[in-house]
Design an enzyme around this catalytic site. Structure first.
Site, PDB file in Angstrom:
ATOM      1  CB  CYS A 106      -0.923  -0.008   1.212  1.00  0.00           C
ATOM      2  SG  CYS A 106      -2.016   1.418   1.309  1.00  0.00           S
ATOM      3  CB  CYS A 203      -6.636  -0.523   7.338  1.00  0.00           C
ATOM      4  SG  CYS A 203      -6.440  -0.770   5.556  1.00  0.00           S
TER       5      CYS A 203
END
Length: 378
Positions: A106, A203
């Site tokens: 990410c 997340c």
């Protein structure tokens, strides 16, 4: 327009990125804050309360700080590209028998690229984050190095950031420690930031139950893979398991099998739906192949290089000689190290500088290869 230039700061709402924005603002940069929405917790199927960098509270915290300091703040919705790239990759890697590292992916392929595209649209010269690491230019290369606070150093997570991206990156916290940041926040009256808890989970897997996430995401997976074999290093079958995607190299707990002595997952054999178990000594490897390299300090390596190599985020690193062959790095450790997991990132250091990094493809034992070669030659 500030003489120092305009900088787009990635603000998660936490203390580190908030103080990065404050420091740049005080140093005379024209700051624009941006919070990236990567994921909806409700989409994960988890019952855990929404917290962390994607929560509404965190977005509001970042916006309030920007408003109070008098600079603009924007919310960037990247849920679609995050899902298409990071979450699909996460799922595909487990189904391939590897252990992914979505946070590194990410950082390097989503957040930096997304920030730079928006920085261009907003006329920003630079982007900045609250990572504890440093970046400098030397001999025409932009080099990532360890931050001052070795307990918080995040250089491992940044090895994949391209040279072009690094040329426009500012890391304001590189020469500071976490205690110094906390003291600074207290002195400025940001008590909520000081007391705010930090989130370390992935997340989109807020309950840390990646097995449950995979089962919800891949229809019929549980039925398809259950009943595979647990085997020892010599191939002896010692039991059955829930399915190869639900295990990782180095895992000891949660195996659901008792052999009278501690065993660890030493290998995932996806094609046979087998999980290989072994002792701690059998978990050790002294070599590995790393692919999809991104080089930082040097364009490429012409000769072997002595390094400290890390195979996971919280790893201290181990002495290793590395040898580059095209887009593959051969890594030879002086001593064996445990739990080299295919799919994880490997990062090579020369002193505090990141030489480069890549994704672990496979591991091996040098003596075993020598013995096999000798046996084949007889």
């Amino acid at each position: 327009m500030s003489k120092k230039g305009r900088v787009l700061v990635a603000m998660s709402g936490g203390i580190d990125s908030s103080l990065a924005a404050v420091l740049l603002h005080e140093q005379g940069y024209e700051v624009i804050g941006m919070t990236m929405k990567t994921w909806d917790y409700a989409s994960s199927g988890s019952s855990k309360k929404e917290t962390g960098c994607c929560s509404l509270d965190s977005i509001n915290d970042a916006r309030n700080l920007a408003v109070n300091l008098g600079f603009p703040h924007y919310i960037l919705d990247i849920r679609e590209e995050f899902g298409d790239y990071v979450i699909d990759h996460f799922t595909d890697e487990y189904l391939a028998g590897r252990t992914p590292n979505p946070c590194v992916l990410c950082n390097t392929h989503i957040k930096w690229d997304s920030l730079l595209r928006r920085a261009d649209k907003l006329g920003c010269d630079y982007i900045a984050t609250g990572h504890y690491a440093k970046v400098r230019e030397e001999n025409g290369r932009y080099i990532i190095s360890r931050g001052k606070d070795l307990n918080k150093d995040q250089s491992y997570a940044l090895w994949g950031v391209s040279q072009e991206s690094l040329s426009r990156t500012i890391l304001p916290l590189g020469d500071l420690t976490k205690p110094e940041i906390r003291k600074m926040a207290e002195d400025k009256g940001f008590y909520e930031l000081v007391n705010k808890s930090e989130s370390y989970e992935i997340c989109f897997v807020p309950d840390n139950d990646y097995r449950g996430f995979l089962k919800r995401r891949v229809e019929g997976l549980e039925e398809e893979v259950k009943g595979g074999e647990f085997v020892l290093e010599d191939g002896t079958v010692v039991g059955t398991h829930e399915g190869y995607p639900f295990y990782t190299v180095g895992q000891r707990k949660g195996l659901g099998i008792a052999l009278g002595y501690p065993v660890y997952v030493t290998e995932i054999q996806k094609d046979k739906n087998r999980v290989v178990l072994g002792t701690f000594d059998e978990l050790s490897r002294d070599g590995m192949y790393v692919k999809n390299l991104v080089m930082s300090k040097y364009t490429s390596l012409e000769d072997r290089l002595d390094t400290i190599t890390k195979v996971r985020y919280n790893d201290d690193g181990a002495p290793a000689v590395i040898e580059q062959v095209g887009d593959t790095m051969k890594v030879f450790f002086g001593n064996g190290i445990p739990a080299i997991a295919p799919g994880q990132a490997a990062v090579f250091y020369e002193g505090d500088d990141v030489v480069g990094g890549g994704w672990i493809h496979s591991s091996f034992n040098q003596q075993k290869i020598k013995n096999e070669a000798l046996s084949n030659s007889i």
